[in-house]
Design a protein around this motif. Sequence first.
Motif, PDB file in Angstrom:
ATOM      1  N   UNK A   2      -8.750  -1.082 -15.761  1.00 53.69           N
ATOM      2  CA  UNK A   2      -9.678  -2.253 -16.046  1.00 53.69           C
ATOM      3  C   UNK A   2      -9.610  -3.020 -14.793  1.00 53.69           C
ATOM      4  N   UNK A   3      -8.251  -3.162 -14.248  1.00 53.62           N
ATOM      5  CA  UNK A   3      -7.787  -3.754 -12.946  1.00 53.62           C
ATOM      6  C   UNK A   3      -8.268  -3.174 -11.667  1.00 53.62           C
ATOM      7  N   UNK A   4      -9.105  -3.843 -10.837  1.00 49.25           N
ATOM      8  CA  UNK A   4      -9.586  -3.233  -9.582  1.00 49.25           C
ATOM      9  C   UNK A   4      -8.754  -3.498  -8.610  1.00 49.25           C
ATOM     10  N   UNK A   5      -7.775  -4.281  -8.733  1.00 51.25           N
ATOM     11  CA  UNK A   5      -6.701  -4.393  -7.428  1.00 51.25           C
ATOM     12  C   UNK A   5      -5.291  -4.815  -7.975  1.00 51.25           C
ATOM     13  N   UNK A   6      -4.286  -4.492  -7.411  1.00 52.87           N
ATOM     14  CA  UNK A   6      -3.030  -4.670  -7.493  1.00 52.87           C
ATOM     15  C   UNK A   6      -2.508  -5.353  -6.141  1.00 52.87           C
ATOM     16  N   UNK A   7      -1.934  -6.600  -6.339  1.00 53.34           N
ATOM     17  CA  UNK A   7      -1.469  -7.285  -5.570  1.00 53.34           C
ATOM     18  C   UNK A   7       0.053  -7.564  -5.652  1.00 53.34           C
ATOM     19  N   UNK A   8       0.931  -7.334  -4.495  1.00 50.68           N
ATOM     20  CA  UNK A   8       2.361  -7.573  -4.699  1.00 50.68           C
ATOM     21  C   UNK A   8       2.713  -8.310  -3.527  1.00 50.68           C
ATOM     22  N   UNK A   9       2.748  -9.523  -3.265  1.00 55.45           N
ATOM     23  CA  UNK A   9       3.336 -10.530  -2.330  1.00 55.45           C
ATOM     24  C   UNK A   9       2.166 -10.018  -1.168  1.00 55.45           C
ATOM     25  N   UNK A  10       2.370  -9.646  -0.098  1.00 61.33           N
ATOM     26  CA  UNK A  10       1.347  -9.526   1.046  1.00 61.33           C
ATOM     27  C   UNK A  10       0.835  -7.900   0.994  1.00 61.33           C
ATOM     28  N   UNK A  11       1.116  -7.190   0.022  1.00 57.82           N
ATOM     29  CA  UNK A  11       0.813  -6.052  -0.160  1.00 57.82           C
ATOM     30  C   UNK A  11      -0.704  -5.912  -1.185  1.00 57.82           C
ATOM     31  N   UNK A  12      -1.797  -5.258  -0.901  1.00 54.01           N
ATOM     32  CA  UNK A  12      -2.684  -5.183  -1.967  1.00 54.01           C
ATOM     33  C   UNK A  12      -3.266  -3.705  -2.014  1.00 54.01           C
ATOM     34  N   UNK A  13      -3.579  -3.060  -3.245  1.00 51.20           N
ATOM     35  CA  UNK A  13      -4.304  -1.970  -3.435  1.00 51.20           C
ATOM     36  C   UNK A  13      -5.679  -2.015  -3.871  1.00 51.20           C
ATOM     37  N   UNK A  14      -6.660  -1.614  -3.599  1.00 50.63           N
ATOM     38  CA  UNK A  14      -8.107  -1.566  -4.144  1.00 50.63           C
ATOM     39  C   UNK A  14      -8.123  -0.312  -4.833  1.00 50.63           C
ATOM     40  N   UNK A  15      -8.126  -0.313  -6.155  1.00 47.90           N
ATOM     41  CA  UNK A  15      -7.793   0.845  -7.086  1.00 47.90           C
ATOM     42  C   UNK A  15      -9.392   1.694  -6.991  1.00 47.90           C
ATOM     43  N   UNK A  16     -10.481   1.112  -6.784  1.00 49.05           N
ATOM     44  CA  UNK A  16     -11.550   1.701  -6.672  1.00 49.05           C
ATOM     45  C   UNK A  16     -11.742   2.490  -5.402  1.00 49.05           C
ATOM     46  N   UNK A  17     -11.343   1.985  -4.232  1.00 46.70           N
ATOM     47  CA  UNK A  17     -11.509   2.544  -2.992  1.00 46.70           C
ATOM     48  C   UNK A  17     -10.357   3.359  -2.439  1.00 46.70           C
ATOM     49  N   UNK A  18      -9.300   3.017  -3.184  1.00 47.48           N
ATOM     50  CA  UNK A  18      -7.790   3.391  -2.614  1.00 47.48           C
ATOM     51  C   UNK A  18      -7.331   2.823  -1.308  1.00 47.48           C
ATOM     52  N   UNK A  19      -8.164   1.646  -1.092  1.00 47.70           N
ATOM     53  CA  UNK A  19      -7.617   1.024   0.354  1.00 47.70           C
ATOM     54  C   UNK A  19      -6.292   0.299   0.114  1.00 47.70           C
ATOM     55  N   UNK A  20      -5.419   0.441   0.974  1.00 51.20           N
ATOM     56  CA  UNK A  20      -4.214  -0.242   0.962  1.00 51.20           C
ATOM     57  C   UNK A  20      -4.023  -1.328   2.203  1.00 51.20           C
ATOM     58  N   UNK A  21      -3.872  -2.510   1.777  1.00 46.54           N
ATOM     59  CA  UNK A  21      -3.745  -3.443   2.889  1.00 46.54           C
ATOM     60  C   UNK A  21      -2.229  -4.360   2.929  1.00 46.54           C
ATOM     61  N   UNK A  22      -1.619  -4.320   4.119  1.00 46.10           N
ATOM     62  CA  UNK A  22      -0.719  -5.003   4.412  1.00 46.10           C
ATOM     63  C   UNK A  22      -1.032  -6.433   5.501  1.00 46.10           C
ATOM     64  N   UNK A  23      -0.567  -7.633   4.752  1.00 46.20           N
ATOM     65  CA  UNK A  23      -0.983  -8.656   5.552  1.00 46.20           C
ATOM     66  C   UNK A  23      -2.487  -8.774   5.943  1.00 46.20           C
TER      67      UNK A  23
END
Length: 223
Positions: A126-147
């Motif tokens: 059900x989650x669409x995104x995981x956020x940990x400090x300055x890292x995020x993962x979009x679970x639909x697109x598998x896009x990973x962002x840092x800052x």
Amino acid sequence: MATILIMEDDMAIHSLIKEALELNGFNTLSAYSGTEGKLLFEQAQIDLILLDLMLPGMNGEEFLQQIRHKTNIPVIVISAKNDQDTKLELLTSGADDYLTKPFDVKELLARIHIQLRHAIKTSDDNKKEIQYKNISIDLDTREVKLNDQIIHLTGREYAILLLFLENPQKVFSRANIYESVWDEPYFDSDKTINMHISNLRNKLNLRDTNYIKTIWGIGFKFD
């Protein structure tokens, strides 16, 4: 059902793979050169790529390098090259798995199912995104962002990072990581795990932050 792009210029091997995949319910697209494969990749919705290295037009290594700037979809290399250095180099540069010719069709199908399972395992979450400090993962697109900047990970690196982010502070042995991400029994795979952890550390490199901690004698944790 998943669509698989077959990039293989040997007609006999290509036909064998195509028939096996379609008999098992997969949709297939065929490319007999690197340039043809790149065109199909850009035009079609593809879930997994089977990639030969010795392709005309654009070789497999170059193709892999180019698409890894755009996608994290699983890529299984199928090649007659069987030396360890080649395998490690391909896994480092973005391949998710490596199968040496001649290969068993049943093993190929098993590896495909494993890769697809990793690729879609978060789709029912059900989650669409995981956020940990300055890292995020979009679970639909598998896009990973840092800052807020996109970083490009291989399928294995993505799966390891997701495992860590879903279990922050938990200590994982190398066997834990291998069996969770590769979905097969662990057997003397320290070198493989260390290589992927090293690559992931480099991509998450920050001046004052080392997220992946080594727990000597045990394994790793994400902190």
